[in-house]
Design a protein around this motif. Structure first.
Motif, PDB file in Angstrom:
ATOM      1  N   ARG A 158      51.791 103.617 103.450  1.00  0.00           N
ATOM      2  CA  ARG A 158      50.899 104.196 104.197  1.00  0.00           C
ATOM      3  C   ARG A 158      49.980 104.136 103.156  1.00  0.00           C
ATOM      4  O   ARG A 158      48.688 104.173 104.083  1.00  0.00           O
ATOM      5  CB  ARG A 158      51.596 105.914 104.433  1.00  0.00           C
ATOM      6  CG  ARG A 158      52.433 105.762 105.478  1.00  0.00           C
ATOM      7  CD  ARG A 158      52.356 107.447 105.832  1.00  0.00           C
ATOM      8  NE  ARG A 158      53.979 107.801 105.822  1.00  0.00           N
ATOM      9  CZ  ARG A 158      54.833 108.121 105.128  1.00  0.00           C
ATOM     10  NH1 ARG A 158      54.658 108.710 104.515  1.00  0.00           N
ATOM     11  NH2 ARG A 158      56.002 109.319 106.046  1.00  0.00           N
ATOM     12  N   SER A 210      55.126 106.829 101.299  1.00  0.00           N
ATOM     13  CA  SER A 210      53.530 106.648 100.272  1.00  0.00           C
ATOM     14  C   SER A 210      52.578 106.100  99.827  1.00  0.00           C
ATOM     15  O   SER A 210      51.512 105.273 100.254  1.00  0.00           O
ATOM     16  CB  SER A 210      54.134 108.374  99.772  1.00  0.00           C
ATOM     17  OG  SER A 210      54.215 109.229 100.125  1.00  0.00           O
ATOM     18  N   SER A 211      53.577 104.964  99.475  1.00  0.00           N
ATOM     19  CA  SER A 211      53.115 103.867  99.103  1.00  0.00           C
ATOM     20  C   SER A 211      52.618 103.227 100.160  1.00  0.00           C
ATOM     21  O   SER A 211      51.551 102.320 100.348  1.00  0.00           O
ATOM     22  CB  SER A 211      53.984 102.963  97.608  1.00  0.00           C
ATOM     23  OG  SER A 211      52.911 101.856  97.973  1.00  0.00           O
ATOM     24  N   GLU A 271      60.950 108.687  99.573  1.00  0.00           N
ATOM     25  CA  GLU A 271      59.826 108.692  99.868  1.00  0.00           C
ATOM     26  C   GLU A 271      58.340 108.800  99.445  1.00  0.00           C
ATOM     27  O   GLU A 271      58.025 108.299  99.442  1.00  0.00           O
ATOM     28  CB  GLU A 271      59.522 111.313  99.576  1.00  0.00           C
ATOM     29  CG  GLU A 271      60.089 111.654 101.139  1.00  0.00           C
ATOM     30  CD  GLU A 271      59.547 111.175 102.559  1.00  0.00           C
ATOM     31  OE1 GLU A 271      58.152 111.277 103.073  1.00  0.00           O
ATOM     32  OE2 GLU A 271      60.540 110.359 103.118  1.00  0.00           O
ATOM     33  N   THR A 272      58.890 108.176  97.969  1.00  0.00           N
ATOM     34  CA  THR A 272      57.419 107.555  97.800  1.00  0.00           C
ATOM     35  C   THR A 272      56.884 106.418  98.135  1.00  0.00           C
ATOM     36  O   THR A 272      55.613 105.846  98.067  1.00  0.00           O
ATOM     37  CB  THR A 272      57.997 107.400  95.787  1.00  0.00           C
ATOM     38  OG1 THR A 272      57.876 108.690  95.190  1.00  0.00           O
ATOM     39  CG2 THR A 272      57.105 106.568  94.249  1.00  0.00           C
TER      40      THR A 272
END
Length: 93
Positions: free
Chosen positions: A82, A79-80, A75-76
């Motif tokens: 995105r 997110s990075s 998820e991290t």
């Protein structure tokens, strides 16, 4: 087979043409995520192959924790991507 590869290289366009390249950091993180996923998969498959013996349950519990950490790391990573404007694809089963 070589002819097919050559034909693919010579196509006018492909769905991934023009897509942004990952940064070196993102490439390394993606490689780590894939390697960890493969390690976890092999571990879970070994457990299933053991006949679910209670003696390996502590290792399975540790793999479960590592899997949760892997999901968080994934998820991290997403997110990075995105944050840098990457469009992420979603596959559904």
């Amino acid at each position: 087979m070589e002819e097919a590869a050559e034909a693919e290289r010579n196509k006018v366009s492909r769905p991934y043409d023009g897509m942004a390249q990952f940064s070196e950091q993102h490439k390394q993180l993606a490689a780590q995520l894939l390697a960890t996923a493969a390690t976890l998969e092999r571990g879970y498959q070994a457990f299933l192959g053991s006949g679910n013996l209670p003696v390996v349950q502590p290792q399975v519990n540790e793999m479960d924790k590592l899997h949760q950490q892997w999901l968080s790391d994934l998820e991290t990573f997403k997110s990075s991507l995105r944050a840098q404007g990457a469009e992420l694809w979603h596959w559904s089963s």
